[in-house]
Design an enzyme around this catalytic site. Structure first.
Site, PDB file in Angstrom:
ATOM      1  N   GLU A   1       0.362  -1.382  -0.016  1.00 60.24           N
ATOM      2  CA  GLU A   1      -0.043  -0.225   0.081  1.00 60.24           C
ATOM      3  C   GLU A   1       0.973   1.386   0.117  1.00 60.24           C
ATOM      4  O   GLU A   1       0.538   2.181  -0.590  1.00 60.24           O
ATOM      5  CB  GLU A   1      -1.028   0.129   1.314  1.00 60.24           C
ATOM      6  CG  GLU A   1      -1.732  -1.154   1.576  1.00 60.24           C
ATOM      7  CD  GLU A   1      -1.090  -2.369   2.059  1.00 60.24           C
ATOM      8  OE1 GLU A   1      -0.277  -2.877   2.198  1.00 60.24           O
ATOM      9  OE2 GLU A   1      -2.103  -3.194   3.590  1.00 60.24           O
TER      10      GLU A   1
ATOM     11  N   CYS B   1      -0.751  -0.035   8.095  1.00 58.54           N
ATOM     12  CA  CYS B   1      -0.840   0.387   6.317  1.00 58.54           C
ATOM     13  C   CYS B   1      -2.092   0.964   6.677  1.00 58.54           C
ATOM     14  O   CYS B   1      -2.641   2.105   6.177  1.00 58.54           O
ATOM     15  CB  CYS B   1      -0.927  -0.883   5.267  1.00 58.54           C
ATOM     16  SG  CYS B   1       1.078  -0.821   4.730  1.00 58.54           S
TER      17      CYS B   1
ATOM     18  N   ASP C   1      23.230 -38.467  -7.849  1.00 56.07           N
ATOM     19  CA  ASP C   1      22.682 -36.892  -9.044  1.00 56.07           C
ATOM     20  C   ASP C   1      23.808 -35.106  -8.807  1.00 56.07           C
ATOM     21  O   ASP C   1      24.269 -34.711  -9.850  1.00 56.07           O
ATOM     22  CB  ASP C   1      21.684 -36.281  -9.246  1.00 56.07           C
ATOM     23  CG  ASP C   1      20.070 -37.295  -9.448  1.00 56.07           C
ATOM     24  OD1 ASP C   1      20.800 -38.714  -9.535  1.00 56.07           O
ATOM     25  OD2 ASP C   1      19.246 -36.578  -9.513  1.00 56.07           O
TER      26      ASP C   1
ATOM     27  N   ARG D   1      19.456 -20.642 -11.057  1.00 57.62           N
ATOM     28  CA  ARG D   1      20.484 -20.259 -11.814  1.00 57.62           C
ATOM     29  C   ARG D   1      19.532 -18.694 -12.209  1.00 57.62           C
ATOM     30  O   ARG D   1      19.046 -19.454 -13.329  1.00 57.62           O
ATOM     31  CB  ARG D   1      20.532 -21.223 -13.053  1.00 57.62           C
ATOM     32  CG  ARG D   1      22.138 -21.911 -12.501  1.00 57.62           C
ATOM     33  CD  ARG D   1      22.340 -23.441 -12.015  1.00 57.62           C
ATOM     34  NE  ARG D   1      21.295 -24.617 -12.260  1.00 57.62           N
ATOM     35  CZ  ARG D   1      21.389 -25.935 -11.259  1.00 57.62           C
ATOM     36  NH1 ARG D   1      21.233 -25.556 -10.170  1.00 57.62           N
ATOM     37  NH2 ARG D   1      21.032 -26.794 -12.143  1.00 57.62           N
TER      38      ARG D   1
ATOM     39  N   GLN E   1      12.354 -41.243  -4.735  1.00 53.26           N
ATOM     40  CA  GLN E   1      11.326 -41.496  -3.997  1.00 53.26           C
ATOM     41  C   GLN E   1      10.784 -42.141  -2.833  1.00 53.26           C
ATOM     42  O   GLN E   1       9.568 -41.767  -2.203  1.00 53.26           O
ATOM     43  CB  GLN E   1      11.560 -42.917  -5.041  1.00 53.26           C
ATOM     44  CG  GLN E   1      10.122 -44.121  -4.445  1.00 53.26           C
ATOM     45  CD  GLN E   1       9.995 -45.854  -4.397  1.00 53.26           C
ATOM     46  OE1 GLN E   1      10.323 -46.044  -3.106  1.00 53.26           O
ATOM     47  NE2 GLN E   1       9.691 -46.635  -5.705  1.00 53.26           N
TER      48      GLN E   1
ATOM     49  N   THR F   1      10.387 -38.230  -0.446  1.00 50.83           N
ATOM     50  CA  THR F   1       8.999 -37.505  -1.510  1.00 50.83           C
ATOM     51  C   THR F   1       8.515 -38.224  -1.114  1.00 50.83           C
ATOM     52  O   THR F   1       7.020 -37.696  -0.494  1.00 50.83           O
ATOM     53  CB  THR F   1       9.315 -38.166  -3.183  1.00 50.83           C
ATOM     54  OG1 THR F   1      10.194 -37.273  -3.596  1.00 50.83           O
ATOM     55  CG2 THR F   1       8.159 -37.877  -3.748  1.00 50.83           C
TER      56      THR F   1
HETATM   57  C1  AOF Z   1       0.351  -5.478   4.753  1.00 47.82           C
HETATM   58  N1  AOF Z   1       0.838  -5.198   3.299  1.00 47.82           N
HETATM   59  O1  AOF Z   1       2.692  -5.721   1.698  1.00 47.82           O
HETATM   60  C2  AOF Z   1       2.697  -6.831   3.576  1.00 47.82           C
HETATM   61  C3  AOF Z   1       1.645  -7.663   4.921  1.00 47.82           C
HETATM   62  O2  AOF Z   1       6.968  -6.854  10.020  1.00 47.82           O
HETATM   63  P1  AOF Z   1       6.287  -6.488   9.242  1.00 47.82           P
HETATM   64  O3  AOF Z   1       5.816  -4.757   9.159  1.00 47.82           O
HETATM   65  O4  AOF Z   1       6.782  -6.320   7.690  1.00 47.82           O
HETATM   66  O5  AOF Z   1       4.925  -6.594   8.737  1.00 47.82           O
HETATM   67  C4  AOF Z   1       4.574  -8.189   8.251  1.00 47.82           C
HETATM   68  C5  AOF Z   1       3.286  -8.537   8.610  1.00 47.82           C
HETATM   69  O6  AOF Z   1       2.299  -7.400   7.752  1.00 47.82           O
HETATM   70  C6  AOF Z   1       2.933  -9.888   7.798  1.00 47.82           C
HETATM   71  O7  AOF Z   1       3.652 -10.881   8.544  1.00 47.82           O
HETATM   72  C7  AOF Z   1       1.512  -9.941   7.310  1.00 47.82           C
HETATM   73  O8  AOF Z   1       0.914  -9.960   8.395  1.00 47.82           O
HETATM   74  C8  AOF Z   1       1.361  -8.396   6.987  1.00 47.82           C
HETATM   75  N2  AOF Z   1       1.787  -8.273   5.129  1.00 47.82           N
HETATM   76  N3  AOF Z   1       0.500  -6.229   5.427  1.00 47.82           N
HETATM   77  O9  AOF Z   1      -0.799  -4.523   4.964  1.00 47.82           O
HETATM   78  C9  AOF Z   1       2.095  -5.854   3.091  1.00 47.82           C
HETATM   79  N4  AOF Z   1       3.520  -7.640   3.578  1.00 47.82           N
HETATM   80 ZN    ZN Z   2       0.708  -2.733   5.985  1.00 49.52          ZN
END
Ligand code: AOF
Ligand code: ZN
Length: 380
Positions: free
Chosen positions: A57, A89, A205, A212, A313, A316
């Site tokens: 936001e 936010c 493997d 990459r 296998q 997994t």
């Molecule tokens: C939002 N907008 O783009 C995201 C949110 O510790 P902070 O401040 O980075 O907050 C992380 C938490 O905020 C995350 O665990 C999730 O609950 C929320 N993420 N919220 O409003 C965002 N990435």
């Molecule tokens: Zn936020």
């Protein structure tokens, strides 16, 4: 009165597309996108690049030069209400006087969980929820599982022949699927926080198990913020600790967690740094193998959200049999390897068709003459 229109869905779709860029770098935060619209025009857009960086936001508000009074914000996840690494936010949207906030899905993070909506509504902002919600739930499936429980989300990848084999009877396995399938595997790795493999795969493997990025297409790279590019943690399950650290490529770059088993309860979860990049972790042994549950629980404490399993296998199938597999990416080629080849799976027998292990087809994609079947353990 809340109203959801075709226009709302269109702008939410744009926000979801932006959010998907965050899948590569937002760890341990969820991928979130935001689009701000005024008079039918997009005036700001953004996504959350990395924990500690501004949320989606805030990126979009900045992109709109904060000139958003009366505008509508489309956000793929409930705006946060807490002071975390960044301020809430929801408060910023109120302060900037947006008139309407359209959200795809609520944030199950106990620190938010409805409080973001409450802040907005209490300020007189119209809030519309559940717009393209399923798409957001799918996009955030790893974050949602990890934040509401003790385990990360587990993606199992298997590359197999049409007769469900992963190697010939003589052991040859390179390459069953085509190079475009292998490029898709790289993309899944890039979106994973951690890759789990087993001792047998390392010996057979000698894989690098890294991403990459240099082979990624320009189009793909344009979606990824280079500043926050990362390599997933490599986890090797080696119960008896037989691997020679100097011999296998997997130990030569990136962080490695070498998981060994112990019968001595006083040593459970003991860690030892063996080299700058390699740490040994001791876990309990269950049925002769390192206990997957303990490993996943431990990765959960590291805030690992998404684990990718790339193994043979036995390992997994252990993830599937022990109900730790949340999705399967099955890459299938048209080759037939024969009945003495290595079976892709060894799944516990189901007792009835009404009561057997069930995955749901999420997406089916033709990749050249191969096919990718993406199955999830719950329906989206
Ligand atoms: C939002 N907008 O783009 C995201 C949110 O510790 P902070 O401040 O980075 O907050 C992380 C938490 O905020 C995350 O665990 C999730 O609950 C929320 N993420 N919220 O409003 C965002 N990435
Ligand atoms: Zn936020």
């Amino acid at each position: 009165m809340n109203s959801v229109s075709k226009t709302d869905k269109k702008f939410m779709m744009q926000a979801l597309k932006l959010a998907s860029c965050g899948l590569y770098t937002s760890y341990p935060n969820p991928p979130v996108g935001c689009v701000i619209v005024k008079d039918g025009k997009v005036i700001g857009k953004g996504y959350h690049h990395k924990a500690g960086q501004p949320h989606a936001e805030i990126m979009a508000l900045k992109d709109a030069n904060y000139d958003v009074e009366g505008a509508t914000a489309y956000v793929t996840l409930e705006p946060c209400s807490h002071y975390g690494r960044t301020p809430p936010c929801a408060l910023k949207l109120v302060e900037m006087k947006v008139a309407r906030v359209v959200v795809a899905a609520g944030d199950p993070n106990p620190q938010v969980c409805g409080r973001g909506f409450e802040i907005l509504r209490n300020a007189g902002i119209e809030v519309v929820e559940h717009v393209l919600e399923k798409k957001s739930l799918f996009l955030n499936r790893a974050f949602f599982k990890a934040i509401t429980g003790d385990y990360p989300y587990v993606s199992v990848k298997v590359g197999m022949s049409l007769d469900a084999k992963t190697a010939l009877a003589n052991g040859q396995s390179k390459w069953i699927t085509n190079d475009r399938c292998r490029a898709k595997v790289q993309d899944i790795r890039a979106k994973s926080d951690c890759i789990i493999t087993g001792v047998n795969t390392v010996i057979a493997d000698n894989p690098q198990m890294n991403v990459r990025y240099e082979n990624f297409s320009e189009k793909k790279l344009a979606k990824i913020d280079k500043e926050f590019i990362r390599q997933p943690l490599k986890v090797i399950l080696d119960t008896k600790g037989i691997l020679d650290l100097n011999r296998y490529q997997i130990f030569s770059s990136g962080e490695v967690l070498w998981v060994n088993g112990t019968e001595d309860a006083s040593k459970y979860l003991k860690k030892e740094k063996l080299t700058e990049h390699v740490t040994r972790l001791l876990v309990p042994v269950k049925n002769g193998h390192t206990d997957i549950e303990t490993v996943l629980r431990y990765l959960g404490t590291l805030k690992i959200r998404r684990v990718m399993v790339e193994a043979g296998q036995k390992l997994t199938s252990a993830f599937i049999n022990e109900n730790f597999c949340d999705e399967i990416y099955a890459f299938i080629s048209g080759k037939m390897l024969g009945s003495d080849g290595q079976n892709a799976f060894s799944i516990e027998n189901a007792l009835s068709l009404d009561n057997c292990r069930q995955f749901y087809l999420h997406k089916c994609r033709k990749i050249g003459s191969d096919v990718l079947l993406h199955y999830t353990s719950v329906q989206y």
